[in-house]
Design an enzyme around this catalytic site. Sequence first.
Site, PDB file in Angstrom:
ATOM      1  N   ASP A  83      -2.719   5.943   6.963  1.00 42.81           N
ATOM      2  CA  ASP A  83      -3.067   7.225   7.557  1.00 42.81           C
ATOM      3  C   ASP A  83      -3.934   6.923   8.789  1.00 42.81           C
ATOM      4  O   ASP A  83      -3.395   6.595   9.845  1.00 42.81           O
ATOM      5  CB  ASP A  83      -3.791   8.027   6.456  1.00 42.81           C
ATOM      6  CG  ASP A  83      -4.181   9.425   6.857  1.00 42.81           C
ATOM      7  OD1 ASP A  83      -3.656   9.938   7.850  1.00 42.81           O
ATOM      8  OD2 ASP A  83      -5.032  10.027   6.178  1.00 42.81           O
ATOM      9  N   ARG A 130       0.560  11.897  -9.705  1.00 47.50           N
ATOM     10  CA  ARG A 130       1.119  10.576  -9.393  1.00 47.50           C
ATOM     11  C   ARG A 130       2.504  10.348 -10.006  1.00 47.50           C
ATOM     12  O   ARG A 130       3.327   9.638  -9.444  1.00 47.50           O
ATOM     13  CB  ARG A 130       0.177   9.466  -9.867  1.00 47.50           C
ATOM     14  CG  ARG A 130      -1.152   9.426  -9.108  1.00 47.50           C
ATOM     15  CD  ARG A 130      -1.855   8.116  -9.378  1.00 47.50           C
ATOM     16  NE  ARG A 130      -3.264   8.122  -9.046  1.00 47.50           N
ATOM     17  CZ  ARG A 130      -3.760   7.841  -7.838  1.00 47.50           C
ATOM     18  NH1 ARG A 130      -2.953   7.542  -6.850  1.00 47.50           N
ATOM     19  NH2 ARG A 130      -5.063   7.847  -7.627  1.00 47.50           N
ATOM     20  N   PHE A 163       0.089  16.397   3.699  1.00 49.78           N
ATOM     21  CA  PHE A 163      -0.532  15.729   2.552  1.00 49.78           C
ATOM     22  C   PHE A 163       0.514  15.557   1.462  1.00 49.78           C
ATOM     23  O   PHE A 163       0.979  16.526   0.873  1.00 49.78           O
ATOM     24  CB  PHE A 163      -1.749  16.496   2.038  1.00 49.78           C
ATOM     25  CG  PHE A 163      -2.554  15.651   1.106  1.00 49.78           C
ATOM     26  CD1 PHE A 163      -3.462  14.721   1.604  1.00 49.78           C
ATOM     27  CD2 PHE A 163      -2.366  15.729  -0.270  1.00 49.78           C
ATOM     28  CE1 PHE A 163      -4.172  13.889   0.747  1.00 49.78           C
ATOM     29  CE2 PHE A 163      -3.078  14.896  -1.130  1.00 49.78           C
ATOM     30  CZ  PHE A 163      -3.979  13.984  -0.625  1.00 49.78           C
ATOM     31  N   GLU A 166       0.845  -1.194   0.000  1.00 49.14           N
ATOM     32  CA  GLU A 166       0.000   0.000   0.000  1.00 49.14           C
ATOM     33  C   GLU A 166       0.883   1.248   0.000  1.00 49.14           C
ATOM     34  O   GLU A 166       2.021   1.208   0.480  1.00 49.14           O
ATOM     35  CB  GLU A 166      -0.912  -0.056   1.239  1.00 49.14           C
ATOM     36  CG  GLU A 166      -1.736   1.169   1.535  1.00 49.14           C
ATOM     37  CD  GLU A 166      -2.750   1.571   0.473  1.00 49.14           C
ATOM     38  OE1 GLU A 166      -2.372   1.627  -0.718  1.00 49.14           O
ATOM     39  OE2 GLU A 166      -3.902   1.865   0.825  1.00 49.14           O
ATOM     40  N   ASP A 167       0.366   2.331  -0.539  1.00 47.95           N
ATOM     41  CA  ASP A 167       1.179   3.552  -0.588  1.00 47.95           C
ATOM     42  C   ASP A 167       1.349   4.194   0.784  1.00 47.95           C
ATOM     43  O   ASP A 167       2.440   4.567   1.172  1.00 47.95           O
ATOM     44  CB  ASP A 167       0.617   4.560  -1.618  1.00 47.95           C
ATOM     45  CG  ASP A 167      -0.858   4.897  -1.437  1.00 47.95           C
ATOM     46  OD1 ASP A 167      -1.481   4.432  -0.446  1.00 47.95           O
ATOM     47  OD2 ASP A 167      -1.400   5.631  -2.284  1.00 47.95           O
TER      48      ASP A 167
HETATM   49  P1  IMP Z   1      -6.464   5.498   5.667  1.00 46.30           P
HETATM   50  O1  IMP Z   1      -7.611   4.596   5.382  1.00 46.30           O
HETATM   51  O2  IMP Z   1      -6.876   6.737   6.386  1.00 46.30           O
HETATM   52  O3  IMP Z   1      -5.294   4.833   6.333  1.00 46.30           O
HETATM   53  O4  IMP Z   1      -6.031   6.112   4.285  1.00 46.30           O
HETATM   54  C1  IMP Z   1      -5.263   5.488   3.401  1.00 46.30           C
HETATM   55  C2  IMP Z   1      -5.513   6.022   2.009  1.00 46.30           C
HETATM   56  O5  IMP Z   1      -5.683   7.451   2.015  1.00 46.30           O
HETATM   57  C3  IMP Z   1      -4.314   5.747   1.151  1.00 46.30           C
HETATM   58  O6  IMP Z   1      -4.514   4.581   0.427  1.00 46.30           O
HETATM   59  C4  IMP Z   1      -4.238   6.975   0.265  1.00 46.30           C
HETATM   60  O7  IMP Z   1      -4.905   6.712  -0.939  1.00 46.30           O
HETATM   61  C5  IMP Z   1      -4.955   8.066   0.974  1.00 46.30           C
HETATM   62  N1  IMP Z   1      -4.034   9.058   1.550  1.00 46.30           N
HETATM   63  C6  IMP Z   1      -3.788   9.269   2.870  1.00 46.30           C
HETATM   64  N2  IMP Z   1      -2.905  10.248   3.052  1.00 46.30           N
HETATM   65  C7  IMP Z   1      -2.572  10.684   1.825  1.00 46.30           C
HETATM   66  C8  IMP Z   1      -1.659  11.703   1.353  1.00 46.30           C
HETATM   67  O8  IMP Z   1      -0.970  12.407   2.118  1.00 46.30           O
HETATM   68  N3  IMP Z   1      -1.579  11.847   0.018  1.00 46.30           N
HETATM   69  C9  IMP Z   1      -2.309  11.106  -0.861  1.00 46.30           C
HETATM   70  N4  IMP Z   1      -3.150  10.144  -0.467  1.00 46.30           N
HETATM   71  C10 IMP Z   1      -3.286   9.934   0.856  1.00 46.30           C
HETATM   72 MG    MG Z   2      -4.641   4.503  -1.768  1.00 43.24          MG
END
Ligand code: IMP
Ligand code: MG
Length: 174
Positions: free
Chosen positions: A103, A165, A152, A99-100
């Site tokens: 958060d 991207r 971000f 996963e990228d």
């Molecule tokens: P989570 O479910 O809150 O952990 O969010 C994860 C998803 O939010 C990731 O797969 C990203 O696609 C997106 N995301 C969270 N932070 C960022 C950021 O700083 N830049 C771009 N995408 C983000």
């Molecule tokens: Mg994502």
Amino acid sequence: MDNLKEKLKVLYEKDEIQKRIQEIANEIDKDYKGKEVLVISVLKGAIFFTVDLVMKMKTPIMLETIQVSSYEGTQSTGNIIMKKGLDSDISGKDVLIVEDIIDTGYTLKYLKEYLQSLNPNSIKIAVLADKKERRKIDVKVDYTCFEIENKFVVGYGFDVDERGRNIPFIGYLE
Ligand code: IMP
Ligand code: MG
């Protein structure tokens, strides 16, 4: 078109990213010695990281993709929708979710539970970036390239509403 790239502050340069991914690839090779890994890349952001990671690994892999969504603009929500499921049976496989970013943790928590229900032999998680201070729900991450502040990020797979991207470094918007 305004220029997104020019607005970004650099967080990690291309070379630093590659160097760190190589270290993670080496760790993965050590941990999976003698095994085959089923890599599940989380579309779309993780495509970039996934390619660089698996090309640096010596461990044989199979590749799958999955797509979920929890995000609108820059606000995370706990609402996860599956946009694209798997194409093959993962039962008995050693799964590595790539996963990228983690958060709040909602996305990976959802994915891990969903994949667990398909009876793989094991599941581990690799992320390019971890915004630890933003975590709302506990998820064990096995491999982390970079722990980052609550910014971000954009570039190297990260987008702002689908843009940015292919910017070659990881930057952030102020
Ligand atoms: P989570 O479910 O809150 O952990 O969010 C994860 C998803 O939010 C990731 O797969 C990203 O696609 C997106 N995301 C969270 N932070 C960022 C950021 O700083 N830049 C771009 N995408 C983000
Ligand atoms: Mg994502």
